[in-house]
Design a protein around this motif. Structure first.
Motif, PDB file in Angstrom:
ATOM      1  N   TRP A 166       4.593   3.934   1.434  1.00 47.41           N
ATOM      2  CA  TRP A 166       3.773   3.629   0.252  1.00 47.41           C
ATOM      3  C   TRP A 166       3.921   2.182  -0.154  1.00 47.41           C
ATOM      4  O   TRP A 166       3.006   1.608  -0.750  1.00 47.41           O
ATOM      5  N   ASP A 167       5.053   1.576   0.170  1.00 43.64           N
ATOM      6  CA  ASP A 167       5.173   0.121  -0.010  1.00 43.64           C
ATOM      7  C   ASP A 167       4.208  -0.593   0.928  1.00 43.64           C
ATOM      8  O   ASP A 167       3.630  -1.624   0.584  1.00 43.64           O
ATOM      9  N   ALA A 168       4.013  -0.023   2.099  1.00 48.28           N
ATOM     10  CA  ALA A 168       3.106  -0.629   3.075  1.00 48.28           C
ATOM     11  C   ALA A 168       1.664  -0.572   2.569  1.00 48.28           C
ATOM     12  O   ALA A 168       0.887  -1.504   2.788  1.00 48.28           O
ATOM     13  N   VAL A 169       1.309   0.519   1.899  1.00 41.73           N
ATOM     14  CA  VAL A 169      -0.040   0.619   1.326  1.00 41.73           C
ATOM     15  C   VAL A 169      -0.229  -0.483   0.278  1.00 41.73           C
ATOM     16  O   VAL A 169      -1.239  -1.185   0.260  1.00 41.73           O
ATOM     17  N   VAL A 192      -8.802   3.139   2.827  1.00 44.54           N
ATOM     18  CA  VAL A 192      -7.379   3.270   3.155  1.00 44.54           C
ATOM     19  C   VAL A 192      -7.149   4.624   3.811  1.00 44.54           C
ATOM     20  O   VAL A 192      -7.683   5.633   3.343  1.00 44.54           O
ATOM     21  N   ARG A 196       1.321  10.208   8.185  1.00 40.92           N
ATOM     22  CA  ARG A 196       2.788  10.288   8.271  1.00 40.92           C
ATOM     23  C   ARG A 196       3.207  10.640   9.697  1.00 40.92           C
ATOM     24  O   ARG A 196       2.549  11.465  10.345  1.00 40.92           O
ATOM     25  N   GLU A 199       3.231  14.343  11.378  1.00 37.97           N
ATOM     26  CA  GLU A 199       2.445  15.340  10.647  1.00 37.97           C
ATOM     27  C   GLU A 199       1.162  15.693  11.397  1.00 37.97           C
ATOM     28  O   GLU A 199       0.604  16.769  11.209  1.00 37.97           O
ATOM     29  N   MET A 201      -1.879  14.676  11.043  1.00 35.59           N
ATOM     30  CA  MET A 201      -3.031  14.931  10.172  1.00 35.59           C
ATOM     31  C   MET A 201      -3.176  13.719   9.251  1.00 35.59           C
ATOM     32  O   MET A 201      -2.257  12.903   9.147  1.00 35.59           O
ATOM     33  N   ILE A 202      -4.330  13.623   8.593  1.00 39.41           N
ATOM     34  CA  ILE A 202      -4.512  12.539   7.633  1.00 39.41           C
ATOM     35  C   ILE A 202      -3.739  12.883   6.368  1.00 39.41           C
ATOM     36  O   ILE A 202      -3.972  13.941   5.770  1.00 39.41           O
ATOM     37  N   ALA A 203      -2.795  12.033   5.978  1.00 42.43           N
ATOM     38  CA  ALA A 203      -2.044  12.269   4.748  1.00 42.43           C
ATOM     39  C   ALA A 203      -2.844  11.802   3.543  1.00 42.43           C
ATOM     40  O   ALA A 203      -2.774  12.389   2.468  1.00 42.43           O
ATOM     41  N   LEU A 204      -3.585  10.715   3.718  1.00 45.84           N
ATOM     42  CA  LEU A 204      -4.394  10.176   2.626  1.00 45.84           C
ATOM     43  C   LEU A 204      -5.600   9.470   3.214  1.00 45.84           C
ATOM     44  O   LEU A 204      -5.471   8.705   4.163  1.00 45.84           O
ATOM     45  N   GLN A 205      -6.761   9.762   2.660  1.00 45.90           N
ATOM     46  CA  GLN A 205      -7.935   8.953   2.973  1.00 45.90           C
ATOM     47  C   GLN A 205      -8.597   8.666   1.638  1.00 45.90           C
ATOM     48  O   GLN A 205      -8.977   9.573   0.900  1.00 45.90           O
ATOM     49  N   HIS A 206      -8.705   7.382   1.316  1.00 48.37           N
ATOM     50  CA  HIS A 206      -9.086   7.015  -0.043  1.00 48.37           C
ATOM     51  C   HIS A 206      -9.959   5.783   0.010  1.00 48.37           C
ATOM     52  O   HIS A 206      -9.704   4.866   0.793  1.00 48.37           O
TER      53      HIS A 206
ATOM     54  N   TYR B 230       6.398  -8.424  -4.902  1.00 46.77           N
ATOM     55  CA  TYR B 230       5.893  -7.269  -4.159  1.00 46.77           C
ATOM     56  C   TYR B 230       6.728  -6.016  -4.458  1.00 46.77           C
ATOM     57  O   TYR B 230       6.186  -4.932  -4.677  1.00 46.77           O
ATOM     58  N   PRO B 235       3.825   1.536  -6.726  1.00 47.32           N
ATOM     59  CA  PRO B 235       3.086   2.092  -5.584  1.00 47.32           C
ATOM     60  C   PRO B 235       1.752   2.649  -6.078  1.00 47.32           C
ATOM     61  O   PRO B 235       1.594   2.903  -7.270  1.00 47.32           O
ATOM     62  N   PRO B 236       0.783   2.828  -5.178  1.00 44.17           N
ATOM     63  CA  PRO B 236      -0.527   3.323  -5.609  1.00 44.17           C
ATOM     64  C   PRO B 236      -0.425   4.716  -6.234  1.00 44.17           C
ATOM     65  O   PRO B 236       0.171   5.613  -5.630  1.00 44.17           O
ATOM     66  N   TRP B 238      -2.836   6.809  -6.725  1.00 46.78           N
ATOM     67  CA  TRP B 238      -3.664   7.771  -6.012  1.00 46.78           C
ATOM     68  C   TRP B 238      -3.008   8.207  -4.706  1.00 46.78           C
ATOM     69  O   TRP B 238      -3.469   9.119  -4.040  1.00 46.78           O
ATOM     70  N   HIS B 242      -2.252  12.531  -4.199  1.00 46.20           N
ATOM     71  CA  HIS B 242      -3.110  12.946  -3.107  1.00 46.20           C
ATOM     72  C   HIS B 242      -2.297  13.454  -1.915  1.00 46.20           C
ATOM     73  O   HIS B 242      -2.594  14.498  -1.352  1.00 46.20           O
ATOM     74  N   VAL B 243      -1.271  12.702  -1.606  1.00 43.88           N
ATOM     75  CA  VAL B 243      -0.464  13.059  -0.439  1.00 43.88           C
ATOM     76  C   VAL B 243       0.258  14.375  -0.653  1.00 43.88           C
ATOM     77  O   VAL B 243       0.266  15.243   0.212  1.00 43.88           O
ATOM     78  N   GLU B 246      -2.240  17.127  -0.218  1.00 38.99           N
ATOM     79  CA  GLU B 246      -2.639  17.270   1.187  1.00 38.99           C
ATOM     80  C   GLU B 246      -1.506  17.922   1.986  1.00 38.99           C
ATOM     81  O   GLU B 246      -1.722  18.809   2.798  1.00 38.99           O
ATOM     82  N   LYS B 254       0.154  26.274   7.204  1.00 39.25           N
ATOM     83  CA  LYS B 254       1.040  26.583   8.344  1.00 39.25           C
ATOM     84  C   LYS B 254       1.804  27.891   8.108  1.00 39.25           C
ATOM     85  O   LYS B 254       2.201  28.548   9.058  1.00 39.25           O
TER      86      LYS B 254
END
Lengths: 255, 255
Positions: A166-169, A192, A196, A199, A201-206, B230, B235-236, B238, B242-243, B246, B254
Protein backbone atom coordinates in the motif's frame (compact mmCIF):
# COMPACT_ATOMS: atom_id res chain seq x y z
CA UNK A 1 6.02 -2.35 -9.63
CA UNK A 2 6.64 -6.01 -8.98
CA UNK A 3 7.44 -6.21 -5.27
CA UNK A 4 7.86 -8.74 -2.53
CA UNK A 5 4.22 -8.38 -1.46
CA UNK A 6 2.73 -8.13 -4.92
CA UNK A 7 2.17 -6.06 -8.03
CA UNK A 8 1.00 -2.45 -8.35
CA UNK A 9 -0.03 -1.20 -11.79
CA UNK A 10 -0.87 2.44 -12.41
CA UNK A 11 -1.76 4.12 -15.70
CA UNK A 12 -3.20 7.43 -16.74
CA UNK A 13 -5.99 7.47 -19.32
CA UNK A 14 -5.06 10.44 -21.45
CA UNK A 15 -4.36 9.94 -25.11
CA UNK A 16 -3.67 12.64 -27.58
CA UNK A 17 -3.10 13.03 -31.24
CA UNK A 18 -2.07 16.65 -30.88
CA UNK A 19 -3.14 19.01 -28.13
CA UNK A 20 -6.62 19.55 -29.58
CA UNK A 21 -7.51 15.88 -29.79
CA UNK A 22 -7.40 14.66 -26.23
CA UNK A 23 -9.55 11.78 -25.09
CA UNK A 24 -9.78 9.25 -22.30
CA UNK A 25 -8.92 5.61 -23.02
CA UNK A 26 -8.04 2.88 -20.59
CA UNK A 27 -4.40 1.82 -20.90
CA UNK A 28 -4.57 -0.78 -18.14
CA UNK A 29 -6.17 -4.07 -19.17
CA UNK A 30 -6.76 -6.88 -16.69
CA UNK A 31 -7.01 -10.56 -17.64
CA UNK A 32 -8.30 -12.49 -14.64
CA UNK A 33 -9.54 -15.99 -13.89
CA UNK A 34 -9.54 -15.84 -10.09
CA UNK A 35 -7.41 -18.63 -8.63
CA UNK A 36 -6.04 -19.60 -12.05
CA UNK A 37 -4.40 -16.47 -13.48
CA UNK A 38 -4.24 -12.72 -13.09
CA UNK A 39 -2.41 -10.61 -15.68
CA UNK A 40 -2.28 -6.86 -16.14
CA UNK A 41 -1.27 -5.35 -19.48
CA UNK A 42 -0.46 -1.65 -19.78
CA UNK A 43 0.18 0.23 -23.03
CA UNK A 44 1.98 3.38 -24.12
CA UNK A 45 2.58 5.01 -27.48
CA UNK A 46 0.53 4.96 -30.67
CA UNK A 47 -3.04 4.25 -29.54
CA UNK A 48 -4.14 2.46 -32.72
CA UNK A 49 -1.19 0.07 -32.53
CA UNK A 50 -1.67 -0.48 -28.79
CA UNK A 51 -5.38 -1.22 -29.20
CA UNK A 52 -4.70 -3.67 -32.04
CA UNK A 53 -2.22 -5.53 -29.84
CA UNK A 54 -4.65 -5.64 -26.92
CA UNK A 55 -7.39 -6.95 -29.24
CA UNK A 56 -5.08 -9.65 -30.60
CA UNK A 57 -3.99 -10.93 -27.18
CA UNK A 58 -7.62 -10.88 -26.03
CA UNK A 59 -9.17 -12.52 -29.09
CA UNK A 60 -6.33 -14.86 -29.95
CA UNK A 61 -3.23 -15.20 -32.09
CA UNK A 62 -2.23 -18.49 -33.67
CA UNK A 63 0.77 -20.17 -32.08
CA UNK A 64 2.66 -21.45 -35.12
CA UNK A 65 4.34 -24.23 -33.12
CA UNK A 66 1.12 -25.70 -31.72
CA UNK A 67 -1.43 -24.44 -34.24
CA UNK A 68 -3.59 -23.33 -31.29
CA UNK A 69 -5.21 -19.93 -30.89
CA UNK A 70 -3.50 -18.32 -27.91
CA UNK A 71 -4.80 -15.48 -25.70
CA UNK A 72 -3.68 -14.01 -22.39
CA UNK A 73 -6.34 -16.28 -20.86
CA UNK A 74 -4.64 -19.42 -22.22
CA UNK A 75 -0.85 -18.83 -22.13
CA UNK A 76 0.80 -21.44 -19.87
CA UNK A 77 3.17 -18.98 -18.15
CA UNK A 78 3.95 -15.29 -17.71
CA UNK A 79 6.96 -15.74 -19.98
CA UNK A 80 4.69 -17.09 -22.72
CA UNK A 81 2.29 -14.21 -22.01
CA UNK A 82 5.10 -11.69 -22.67
CA UNK A 83 6.05 -13.60 -25.84
CA UNK A 84 2.42 -13.48 -26.96
CA UNK A 85 2.39 -9.68 -26.59
CA UNK A 86 5.68 -9.57 -28.53
CA UNK A 87 4.20 -11.73 -31.32
CA UNK A 88 1.10 -9.52 -31.42
CA UNK A 89 3.27 -6.39 -31.78
CA UNK A 90 5.16 -8.00 -34.67
CA UNK A 91 1.87 -9.04 -36.26
CA UNK A 92 0.58 -5.46 -36.13
CA UNK A 93 3.97 -4.21 -37.35
CA UNK A 94 3.82 -6.51 -40.37
CA UNK A 95 0.38 -5.17 -41.24
CA UNK A 96 0.62 -1.45 -40.39
CA UNK A 97 4.25 -0.25 -40.15
CA UNK A 98 4.71 0.43 -43.85
CA UNK A 99 1.54 2.51 -44.12
CA UNK A 100 2.48 4.39 -40.95
CA UNK A 101 5.99 5.06 -42.25
CA UNK A 102 4.57 6.39 -45.54
CA UNK A 103 2.71 9.00 -43.48
CA UNK A 104 5.78 9.78 -41.38
CA UNK A 105 4.32 8.18 -38.24
CA UNK A 106 6.71 6.16 -36.07
CA UNK A 107 5.75 2.65 -35.01
CA UNK A 108 6.03 3.72 -31.42
CA UNK A 109 4.48 1.49 -28.80
CA UNK A 110 5.49 -0.26 -25.58
CA UNK A 111 3.92 -2.48 -22.96
CA UNK A 112 4.26 -3.63 -19.40
CA UNK A 113 2.82 -7.03 -18.63
CA UNK A 114 2.75 -8.32 -15.07
CA UNK A 115 0.96 -11.01 -13.16
CA UNK A 116 0.95 -14.52 -11.80
CA UNK A 117 -0.44 -17.91 -12.74
CA UNK A 118 -1.48 -20.39 -10.06
CA UNK A 119 1.53 -22.21 -8.62
CA UNK A 120 4.00 -20.14 -10.61
CA UNK A 121 6.18 -17.08 -10.01
CA UNK A 122 4.92 -13.52 -10.09
CA UNK A 123 6.68 -11.78 -13.02
CA UNK A 124 6.76 -8.46 -14.81
CA UNK A 125 8.06 -7.68 -18.32
CA UNK A 126 8.48 -4.63 -20.48
CA UNK A 127 7.79 -5.36 -24.15
CA UNK A 128 9.33 -3.10 -26.79
CA UNK A 129 8.03 -2.08 -30.21
CA UNK A 130 10.30 -4.74 -31.74
CA UNK A 131 8.48 -7.44 -29.77
CA UNK A 132 11.46 -8.26 -27.56
CA UNK A 133 11.25 -7.80 -23.81
CA UNK A 134 13.08 -7.47 -20.50
CA UNK A 135 12.09 -8.62 -17.04
CA UNK A 136 12.06 -6.69 -13.78
CA UNK A 137 14.11 -7.92 -10.83
CA UNK A 138 14.48 -7.39 -7.09
CA UNK A 139 17.20 -4.83 -7.92
CA UNK A 140 14.99 -2.97 -10.39
CA UNK A 141 11.47 -3.63 -9.15
CA UNK A 142 9.70 -0.93 -11.17
CA UNK A 143 9.20 -0.30 -14.86
CA UNK A 144 7.79 2.70 -16.66
CA UNK A 145 6.60 3.25 -20.21
CA UNK A 146 5.46 6.36 -22.05
CA UNK A 147 6.15 9.75 -20.44
CA UNK A 148 8.28 8.32 -17.67
CA UNK A 149 11.01 10.80 -16.78
CA UNK A 150 9.14 13.30 -14.60
CA UNK A 151 7.95 10.57 -12.27
CA UNK A 152 11.21 8.59 -12.13
CA UNK A 153 13.29 10.50 -9.52
CA UNK A 154 10.94 9.67 -6.62
CA UNK A 155 10.77 6.01 -7.72
CA UNK A 156 14.59 5.89 -7.98
CA UNK A 157 14.83 7.17 -4.43
CA UNK A 158 12.07 5.27 -2.65
CA UNK A 159 10.89 2.21 -4.58
CA UNK A 160 12.50 -0.95 -3.21
CA UNK A 161 11.59 -4.59 -3.60
CA UNK A 162 10.43 -4.73 0.03
CA UNK A 163 8.31 -1.55 -0.14
CA UNK A 164 4.95 -2.53 1.41
CA UNK A 165 2.19 -2.91 -1.14
CA UNK A 166 0.00 0.00 0.00
CA UNK A 167 3.02 2.26 0.37
CA UNK A 168 3.77 1.36 -3.23
CA UNK A 169 0.29 2.49 -4.30
CA UNK A 170 0.88 5.79 -2.47
CA UNK A 171 4.28 6.09 -4.15
CA UNK A 172 2.79 5.44 -7.58
CA UNK A 173 0.27 8.23 -6.96
CA UNK A 174 3.08 10.64 -6.03
CA UNK A 175 5.11 9.65 -9.08
CA UNK A 176 2.09 10.05 -11.35
CA UNK A 177 1.32 13.44 -9.80
CA UNK A 178 4.79 14.72 -10.78
CA UNK A 179 4.10 13.66 -14.37
CA UNK A 180 0.62 15.21 -14.40
CA UNK A 181 2.04 18.53 -13.24
CA UNK A 182 4.83 18.66 -15.81
CA UNK A 183 3.11 17.25 -18.90
CA UNK A 184 -0.40 18.27 -19.89
CA UNK A 185 -0.74 15.27 -22.21
CA UNK A 186 -0.83 12.98 -19.16
CA UNK A 187 -4.08 13.30 -17.24
CA UNK A 188 -6.57 11.80 -14.82
CA UNK A 189 -8.47 9.64 -14.28
CA UNK A 190 -5.75 7.28 -13.10
CA UNK A 191 -6.31 3.52 -13.19
CA UNK A 192 -4.85 1.48 -10.35
CA UNK A 193 -4.68 -2.29 -10.00
CA UNK A 194 -3.14 -4.26 -7.16
CA UNK A 195 -2.34 -7.97 -7.10
CA UNK A 196 -1.20 -9.65 -3.89
CA UNK A 197 1.46 -12.31 -4.22
CA UNK A 198 0.00 -15.82 -4.49
CA UNK A 199 -3.63 -14.67 -4.33
CA UNK A 200 -3.93 -15.06 -8.14
CA UNK A 201 -6.76 -12.54 -8.34
CA UNK A 202 -7.23 -8.79 -8.55
CA UNK A 203 -6.98 -7.41 -5.01
CA UNK A 204 -7.96 -3.89 -6.06
CA UNK A 205 -9.04 -2.27 -9.28
CA UNK A 206 -9.84 1.39 -8.84
CA UNK A 207 -10.22 4.45 -11.05
CA UNK A 208 -8.92 7.60 -9.33
CA UNK A 209 -10.71 10.67 -10.67
CA UNK A 210 -9.39 14.22 -10.68
CA UNK A 211 -11.58 15.10 -7.66
CA UNK A 212 -10.79 11.93 -5.66
CA UNK A 213 -10.30 13.37 -2.13
CA UNK A 214 -7.34 11.09 -1.41
CA UNK A 215 -5.54 11.93 -4.64
CA UNK A 216 -6.16 15.64 -4.06
CA UNK A 217 -4.81 15.43 -0.52
CA UNK A 218 -1.75 13.47 -1.70
CA UNK A 219 -1.07 16.13 -4.34
CA UNK A 220 -1.46 18.98 -1.83
CA UNK A 221 0.55 17.25 0.91
CA UNK A 222 3.33 16.36 -1.49
CA UNK A 223 3.57 19.89 -2.84
CA UNK A 224 3.63 21.33 0.69
CA UNK A 225 6.20 18.80 1.85
CA UNK A 226 8.49 19.56 -1.12
CA UNK A 227 8.18 23.31 -0.59
CA UNK A 228 8.86 22.96 3.12
CA UNK A 229 11.83 20.67 2.58
CA UNK A 230 13.22 23.17 0.09
CA UNK A 231 12.62 26.10 2.48
CA UNK A 232 14.34 24.27 5.35
CA UNK A 233 17.54 23.71 3.40
CA UNK A 234 20.37 26.14 3.97
CA UNK A 235 21.49 28.46 1.17
CA UNK A 236 24.88 27.66 -0.41
CA UNK A 237 27.71 28.69 1.92
CA UNK A 238 30.03 29.36 -1.03
CA UNK A 239 27.50 31.83 -2.34
CA UNK A 240 27.36 34.61 0.24
CA UNK A 241 31.07 34.84 0.97
CA UNK A 242 32.03 34.72 -2.67
CA UNK A 243 29.42 37.24 -3.68
CA UNK A 244 30.39 39.69 -0.97
CA UNK A 245 34.00 39.65 -2.03
CA UNK A 246 33.21 39.87 -5.75
CA UNK A 247 30.78 42.68 -5.11
CA UNK A 248 33.17 44.48 -2.81
CA UNK A 249 35.98 44.04 -5.30
CA UNK A 250 33.81 45.66 -7.94
CA UNK A 251 32.76 48.47 -5.64
CA UNK A 252 36.41 49.13 -4.87
CA UNK A 253 37.27 49.04 -8.57
CA UNK A 254 34.56 51.61 -9.25
CA UNK A 255 35.77 53.97 -6.50
CA UNK B 1 16.34 31.15 -14.22
CA UNK B 2 15.69 34.81 -14.95
CA UNK B 3 14.13 36.18 -11.77
CA UNK B 4 13.23 39.45 -10.15
CA UNK B 5 16.55 39.61 -8.28
CA UNK B 6 18.73 38.31 -11.09
CA UNK B 7 19.86 35.34 -13.15
CA UNK B 8 20.96 31.88 -12.01
CA UNK B 9 22.66 29.61 -14.57
CA UNK B 10 23.49 26.00 -13.76
CA UNK B 11 25.01 23.37 -16.04
CA UNK B 12 26.55 19.98 -15.61
CA UNK B 13 29.83 19.22 -17.37
CA UNK B 14 29.29 15.68 -18.56
CA UNK B 15 29.41 14.91 -22.25
CA UNK B 16 29.15 11.52 -23.78
CA UNK B 17 29.40 9.91 -27.11
CA UNK B 18 28.18 6.57 -25.81
CA UNK B 19 28.60 5.28 -22.28
CA UNK B 20 32.29 4.47 -22.68
CA UNK B 21 33.32 7.89 -23.92
CA UNK B 22 32.46 10.23 -21.08
CA UNK B 23 34.40 13.41 -20.52
CA UNK B 24 34.10 16.73 -18.75
CA UNK B 25 33.52 19.88 -20.78
CA UNK B 26 32.22 23.21 -19.61
CA UNK B 27 28.77 23.94 -21.02
CA UNK B 28 28.43 27.33 -19.31
CA UNK B 29 30.31 30.17 -21.00
CA UNK B 30 30.43 33.67 -19.53
CA UNK B 31 31.01 36.84 -21.57
CA UNK B 32 31.68 39.68 -19.16
CA UNK B 33 32.84 43.28 -19.38
CA UNK B 34 32.03 44.41 -15.82
CA UNK B 35 29.71 47.42 -15.84
CA UNK B 36 29.11 47.16 -19.60
CA UNK B 37 27.73 43.66 -20.24
CA UNK B 38 27.39 40.24 -18.67
CA UNK B 39 26.10 37.32 -20.73
CA UNK B 40 25.94 33.62 -19.95
CA UNK B 41 25.63 31.06 -22.75
CA UNK B 42 24.79 27.44 -21.97
CA UNK B 43 24.81 24.58 -24.47
CA UNK B 44 23.18 21.16 -24.83
CA UNK B 45 23.26 18.50 -27.50
CA UNK B 46 25.95 17.59 -30.02
CA UNK B 47 29.22 18.79 -28.46
CA UNK B 48 31.02 19.48 -31.73
CA UNK B 49 28.16 21.66 -32.98
CA UNK B 50 27.86 23.43 -29.61
CA UNK B 51 31.59 24.15 -29.46
CA UNK B 52 31.60 25.50 -33.02
CA UNK B 53 28.77 27.88 -32.14
CA UNK B 54 30.52 29.04 -28.98
CA UNK B 55 33.72 29.63 -30.96
CA UNK B 56 31.84 31.64 -33.59
CA UNK B 57 30.10 33.92 -31.09
CA UNK B 58 33.39 34.41 -29.26
CA UNK B 59 35.61 35.03 -32.31
CA UNK B 60 33.05 36.80 -34.44
CA UNK B 61 30.49 36.32 -37.17
CA UNK B 62 29.97 38.86 -39.92
CA UNK B 63 26.74 40.84 -39.64
CA UNK B 64 25.60 40.99 -43.27
CA UNK B 65 23.62 44.19 -42.69
CA UNK B 66 26.50 46.17 -41.20
CA UNK B 67 29.49 44.26 -42.58
CA UNK B 68 30.91 44.27 -39.04
CA UNK B 69 32.32 41.25 -37.22
CA UNK B 70 29.96 40.64 -34.30
CA UNK B 71 30.70 38.74 -31.06
CA UNK B 72 28.86 38.39 -27.77
CA UNK B 73 31.20 41.14 -26.55
CA UNK B 74 29.91 43.59 -29.19
CA UNK B 75 26.19 42.90 -29.71
CA UNK B 76 24.18 46.03 -28.85
CA UNK B 77 21.42 44.17 -26.95
CA UNK B 78 20.45 40.80 -25.47
CA UNK B 79 18.00 40.35 -28.35
CA UNK B 80 20.85 40.82 -30.84
CA UNK B 81 22.95 38.44 -28.74
CA UNK B 82 20.27 35.75 -29.10
CA UNK B 83 20.07 36.47 -32.85
CA UNK B 84 23.85 36.14 -33.08
CA UNK B 85 23.69 32.68 -31.48
CA UNK B 86 20.90 31.79 -33.92
CA UNK B 87 22.99 32.98 -36.88
CA UNK B 88 25.97 31.00 -35.60
CA UNK B 89 23.85 27.83 -35.36
CA UNK B 90 22.65 28.33 -38.94
CA UNK B 91 26.23 28.92 -40.06
CA UNK B 92 27.36 25.64 -38.48
CA UNK B 93 24.29 23.91 -39.90
CA UNK B 94 25.15 25.09 -43.41
CA UNK B 95 28.66 23.69 -43.07
CA UNK B 96 28.10 20.46 -41.09
CA UNK B 97 24.49 19.26 -41.25
CA UNK B 98 24.82 17.36 -44.52
CA UNK B 99 27.91 15.46 -43.41
CA UNK B 100 26.26 14.67 -40.07
CA UNK B 101 23.08 13.46 -41.80
CA UNK B 102 25.14 11.19 -44.07
CA UNK B 103 26.43 9.49 -40.93
CA UNK B 104 22.95 9.31 -39.39
CA UNK B 105 23.76 11.92 -36.72
CA UNK B 106 21.02 14.42 -35.91
CA UNK B 107 21.84 18.12 -35.89
CA UNK B 108 20.77 18.29 -32.28
CA UNK B 109 21.79 21.32 -30.27
CA UNK B 110 20.17 23.98 -28.09
CA UNK B 111 21.23 26.99 -26.09
CA UNK B 112 20.17 29.23 -23.26
CA UNK B 113 21.51 32.76 -23.37
CA UNK B 114 20.86 35.15 -20.49
CA UNK B 115 22.28 38.39 -19.25
CA UNK B 116 22.11 42.15 -19.15
CA UNK B 117 23.76 45.10 -20.85
CA UNK B 118 24.28 48.35 -18.97
CA UNK B 119 21.08 50.42 -18.88
CA UNK B 120 19.03 47.72 -20.56
CA UNK B 121 16.69 44.93 -19.45
CA UNK B 122 17.84 41.60 -18.08
CA UNK B 123 16.69 38.93 -20.58
CA UNK B 124 16.89 35.19 -21.14
CA UNK B 125 16.33 33.27 -24.38
CA UNK B 126 16.31 29.65 -25.46
CA UNK B 127 17.79 29.17 -28.94
CA UNK B 128 16.76 26.10 -30.94
CA UNK B 129 18.74 24.08 -33.47
CA UNK B 130 16.93 25.98 -36.25
CA UNK B 131 18.37 29.25 -34.94
CA UNK B 132 15.00 30.63 -33.81
CA UNK B 133 14.41 31.43 -30.15
CA UNK B 134 11.91 32.12 -27.38
CA UNK B 135 12.18 34.41 -24.36
CA UNK B 136 11.45 33.65 -20.71
CA UNK B 137 8.86 35.69 -18.83
CA UNK B 138 7.70 36.41 -15.30
CA UNK B 139 5.14 33.59 -15.78
CA UNK B 140 7.78 31.13 -16.99
CA UNK B 141 10.97 32.31 -15.33
CA UNK B 142 13.02 29.17 -15.93
CA UNK B 143 14.27 27.37 -19.02
CA UNK B 144 15.93 24.00 -19.40
CA UNK B 145 17.85 22.37 -22.24
CA UNK B 146 19.25 18.89 -22.65
CA UNK B 147 18.12 16.18 -20.21
CA UNK B 148 15.49 18.36 -18.57
CA UNK B 149 12.57 16.19 -17.52
CA UNK B 150 13.85 14.62 -14.30
CA UNK B 151 14.60 18.02 -12.79
CA UNK B 152 11.46 19.80 -14.01
CA UNK B 153 8.81 18.77 -11.42
CA UNK B 154 10.52 20.61 -8.53
CA UNK B 155 11.04 23.70 -10.71
CA UNK B 156 7.38 23.59 -11.79
CA UNK B 157 6.34 23.52 -8.15
CA UNK B 158 8.71 26.00 -6.55
CA UNK B 159 10.38 28.31 -9.06
CA UNK B 160 8.60 31.68 -9.19
CA UNK B 161 9.69 35.02 -10.56
CA UNK B 162 10.05 36.40 -7.01
CA UNK B 163 12.06 33.42 -5.69
CA UNK B 164 15.05 34.99 -3.87
CA UNK B 165 18.30 34.62 -5.79
CA UNK B 166 20.11 32.33 -3.34
CA UNK B 167 17.03 30.21 -2.86
CA UNK B 168 17.06 29.84 -6.64
CA UNK B 169 20.65 28.56 -6.51
CA UNK B 170 19.59 26.02 -3.88
CA UNK B 171 16.60 25.05 -6.03
CA UNK B 172 18.81 24.60 -9.09
CA UNK B 173 21.05 22.27 -7.07
CA UNK B 174 18.04 20.18 -6.01
CA UNK B 175 16.72 20.04 -9.57
CA UNK B 176 20.14 19.05 -10.90
CA UNK B 177 20.46 16.38 -8.21
CA UNK B 178 17.23 14.71 -9.42
CA UNK B 179 18.70 14.56 -12.91
CA UNK B 180 22.05 13.22 -11.70
CA UNK B 181 20.29 10.41 -9.85
CA UNK B 182 18.14 9.33 -12.76
CA UNK B 183 20.52 9.73 -15.70
CA UNK B 184 24.11 8.58 -15.53
CA UNK B 185 25.05 10.67 -18.57
CA UNK B 186 24.56 13.83 -16.49
CA UNK B 187 27.31 14.29 -13.94
CA UNK B 188 29.28 16.60 -11.69
CA UNK B 189 31.10 18.91 -11.52
CA UNK B 190 28.25 21.41 -11.77
CA UNK B 191 28.95 24.95 -12.97
CA UNK B 192 26.99 27.76 -11.34
CA UNK B 193 26.86 31.42 -12.30
CA UNK B 194 24.82 34.15 -10.65
CA UNK B 195 24.14 37.64 -12.00
CA UNK B 196 22.40 40.21 -9.82
CA UNK B 197 19.94 42.53 -11.55
CA UNK B 198 21.53 45.81 -12.65
CA UNK B 199 25.01 44.92 -11.37
CA UNK B 200 26.12 44.07 -14.95
CA UNK B 201 28.85 41.75 -13.72
CA UNK B 202 29.24 38.15 -12.57
CA UNK B 203 28.21 37.99 -8.90
CA UNK B 204 29.28 34.36 -8.51
CA UNK B 205 30.97 31.81 -10.71
CA UNK B 206 31.55 28.54 -8.94
CA UNK B 207 32.28 24.93 -9.87
CA UNK B 208 30.56 22.47 -7.53
CA UNK B 209 32.48 19.19 -7.37
CA UNK B 210 31.07 15.79 -6.47
CA UNK B 211 32.55 16.05 -2.96
CA UNK B 212 31.45 19.64 -2.32
CA UNK B 213 30.18 19.42 1.30
CA UNK B 214 27.22 21.69 0.59
CA UNK B 215 26.12 19.76 -2.49
CA UNK B 216 26.47 16.48 -0.60
CA UNK B 217 24.39 17.77 2.30
CA UNK B 218 21.72 19.13 -0.08
CA UNK B 219 21.54 15.73 -1.77
CA UNK B 220 21.28 13.87 1.54
CA UNK B 221 18.80 16.31 3.08
CA UNK B 222 16.63 16.27 -0.01
CA UNK B 223 16.56 12.49 -0.15
CA UNK B 224 15.70 12.27 3.56
CA UNK B 225 13.02 14.94 3.23
CA UNK B 226 11.41 13.15 0.28
CA UNK B 227 11.45 9.82 2.06
CA UNK B 228 10.01 11.32 5.21
CA UNK B 229 7.30 13.21 3.33
CA UNK B 230 6.38 9.98 1.57
CA UNK B 231 6.36 8.03 4.86
CA UNK B 232 4.12 10.63 6.54
CA UNK B 233 1.44 10.42 3.88
CA UNK B 234 -1.55 8.22 4.61
CA UNK B 235 -2.14 5.07 2.57
CA UNK B 236 -5.06 5.23 0.12
CA UNK B 237 -8.37 4.91 2.02
CA UNK B 238 -10.02 3.22 -0.95
CA UNK B 239 -7.35 0.54 -0.81
CA UNK B 240 -7.79 -1.10 2.56
CA UNK B 241 -11.58 -1.23 2.55
CA UNK B 242 -11.76 -2.48 -0.99
CA UNK B 243 -9.04 -5.03 -0.52
CA UNK B 244 -10.50 -6.40 2.67
CA UNK B 245 -13.84 -6.96 1.06
CA UNK B 246 -12.33 -8.46 -2.12
CA UNK B 247 -10.10 -10.68 -0.05
CA UNK B 248 -12.91 -11.70 2.27
CA UNK B 249 -15.16 -12.37 -0.68
CA UNK B 250 -12.50 -14.68 -2.09
CA UNK B 251 -11.96 -16.41 1.21
CA UNK B 252 -15.70 -16.98 1.50
CA UNK B 253 -15.81 -18.29 -2.06
CA UNK B 254 -13.00 -20.72 -1.28
CA UNK B 255 -14.70 -22.04 1.89
Amino acid sequence: MCLNEGIVLVADTRTNAGVDNIATFGKLHMFEKPGERVIGLMTAGNLAVAQSVVSLVREGLENKETGQLETLFTTPSMFEAARLVGRAVRDVHARDAEALAERGIAFDVSFIIAGQLHGRRMRMFQVYAAGNFIESSADTPFMQIGEHKYGKPILDRVCKYDTPLWDAVKLAMISMDSTLRSNLSVGPPIDVAVIRRDEVMIALQHRVTEDDPYFRSIRDMWSSALREAYRNMPPPPWADGHVESEFERALKAKR
